[in-house]
Design a protein around this motif. Sequence first.
Motif, PDB file in Angstrom:
ATOM      1  N   THR A 135       0.838  -1.207   0.000  1.00  0.00           N
ATOM      2  CA  THR A 135       0.000   0.000   0.000  1.00  0.00           C
ATOM      3  C   THR A 135       0.868   1.250   0.000  1.00  0.00           C
ATOM      4  O   THR A 135       0.527   2.250  -0.625  1.00  0.00           O
ATOM      5  CB  THR A 135      -0.935   0.038   1.220  1.00  0.00           C
ATOM      6  N   ALA A 165       2.135   1.759  -3.479  1.00  0.00           N
ATOM      7  CA  ALA A 165       1.058   2.202  -4.372  1.00  0.00           C
ATOM      8  C   ALA A 165       0.598   3.620  -4.036  1.00  0.00           C
ATOM      9  O   ALA A 165      -0.267   4.172  -4.711  1.00  0.00           O
ATOM     10  CB  ALA A 165      -0.124   1.239  -4.295  1.00  0.00           C
ATOM     11  N   LEU A 214      -1.190   4.629  -1.637  1.00  0.00           N
ATOM     12  CA  LEU A 214      -2.583   4.718  -1.208  1.00  0.00           C
ATOM     13  C   LEU A 214      -2.648   5.544   0.067  1.00  0.00           C
ATOM     14  O   LEU A 214      -1.930   5.272   1.019  1.00  0.00           O
ATOM     15  CB  LEU A 214      -3.146   3.322  -0.947  1.00  0.00           C
ATOM     16  N   PRO A 215      -3.496   6.548   0.099  1.00  0.00           N
ATOM     17  CA  PRO A 215      -3.606   7.376   1.301  1.00  0.00           C
ATOM     18  C   PRO A 215      -4.057   6.531   2.486  1.00  0.00           C
ATOM     19  O   PRO A 215      -5.048   5.810   2.384  1.00  0.00           O
ATOM     20  CB  PRO A 215      -4.658   8.412   0.927  1.00  0.00           C
ATOM     21  N   PRO A 216      -3.354   6.592   3.586  1.00  0.00           N
ATOM     22  CA  PRO A 216      -3.662   5.750   4.749  1.00  0.00           C
ATOM     23  C   PRO A 216      -5.099   5.956   5.236  1.00  0.00           C
ATOM     24  O   PRO A 216      -5.549   7.089   5.400  1.00  0.00           O
ATOM     25  CB  PRO A 216      -2.668   6.239   5.810  1.00  0.00           C
ATOM     26  N   VAL A 262      -7.882   5.558   3.798  1.00  0.00           N
ATOM     27  CA  VAL A 262      -8.890   6.008   2.836  1.00  0.00           C
ATOM     28  C   VAL A 262      -9.161   4.892   1.845  1.00  0.00           C
ATOM     29  O   VAL A 262      -8.255   4.438   1.146  1.00  0.00           O
ATOM     30  CB  VAL A 262      -8.419   7.264   2.074  1.00  0.00           C
TER      31      VAL A 262
END
Lengths: 163, 163
Positions: B139, B142, B144-146, B148
């Motif tokens: 994650t 990638a 990916l905003p934690p 969210v």
Amino acid sequence: MDLDDRSVFLLSQLGRHIADRFAGDLAPLGLNPAHFGVLVHLRQVGRDGQRLSQQQLADRLRVHRNAMVGLVDDLESRGLVRRERHPDDRRAHAVELTERGHDVLTQAESVADTLEDAVLAPLTDAEHAQLAALLRRLTAHAELPPGVHPGLHRRQRRSSTSP
Amino acid sequence: MDLDDRSVFLLSQLGRHIADRFAGDLAPLGLNPAHFGVLVHLRQVGRDGQRLSQQQLADRLRVHRNAMVGLVDDLESRGLVRRERHPDDRRAHAVELTERGHDVLTQAESVADTLEDAVLAPLTDAEHAQLAALLRRLTAHAELPPGVHPGLHRRQRRSSTSP
DNA sequence: CCGTGATTGTCATTAGTAATGACAATCACG
DNA sequence: CGTGATTGTCATTACTAATGACAATCACGG
């Protein structure tokens, strides 16, 4: 408790991210993930020399037969599959991959390969294998049908609260 | 190649399965995953003594402010959040959790705990930790905003081919 | 052979959801 | 002030998914 401390959240987050990216990467080929699923399954059964009707295909992919009509329509109009008369049942259509369908499926799989490389880039080969082994045990325990994505399932019409 | 030989497929399949189950398990509480995300974020910022406007909340969760109206409407009508006048900006509403909102969020988290236990049942604690560590690296890579979930993102209106 | 009920594929209709646009109120800032 | 942006809200539109209905065909019993 933080959401990122839950493995289920990480799995869901990452899974959705992957699904979104795959859909986006597939779009230039004129396909969506459902199309891809149909093509993959058709090739698989074709290898076994079987011919599937739309109904059988729908059952395997857990989609409604009414929805399968549109999927096969899309693929047929692009020349990727063929509807033929089913030898045993004149109500049914035998659906099978065309040459072009094979080619496009190969392209789609290369898209998937690229995505896999990108997503798993931070892992070593050993770690990747480790992850795959763990995931396989989880999918087996969850009794997820192999090769069938839950996103294709018919969604049940919910009454009150919804996504 | 078989779909189940791709880690990205397993991740997507499992992630979707988890999301579906979570939505189902949450429904009896009158919540959907988006509601849950809002509640979790409100508690988080509340801990820091902050008050968020709907707009700020929408930005953080990557949803459109028009959609946030409905989410907050739902939660407010059930008495889980409160809309107050924002101290600094009379256009904005400061949204905050109520006592009841805290309670329901606790229940929802217990639902999540149960789900996590069920899904990860086949793994030992060590394996679970191993999986979590791998997922966290993925994650992070990638970006990916934690905390969210991508499923909340505004979907872009697609022209031709669709899911 | 005939008839009753189920199945297949298709289409039309309905219901539900998401995106967009428009609006009044308020702000920011010159 | 006044011009332009921002906030929250609502109405409208666009799209997608679910349902129901249909003709053609099958299966099977009588």
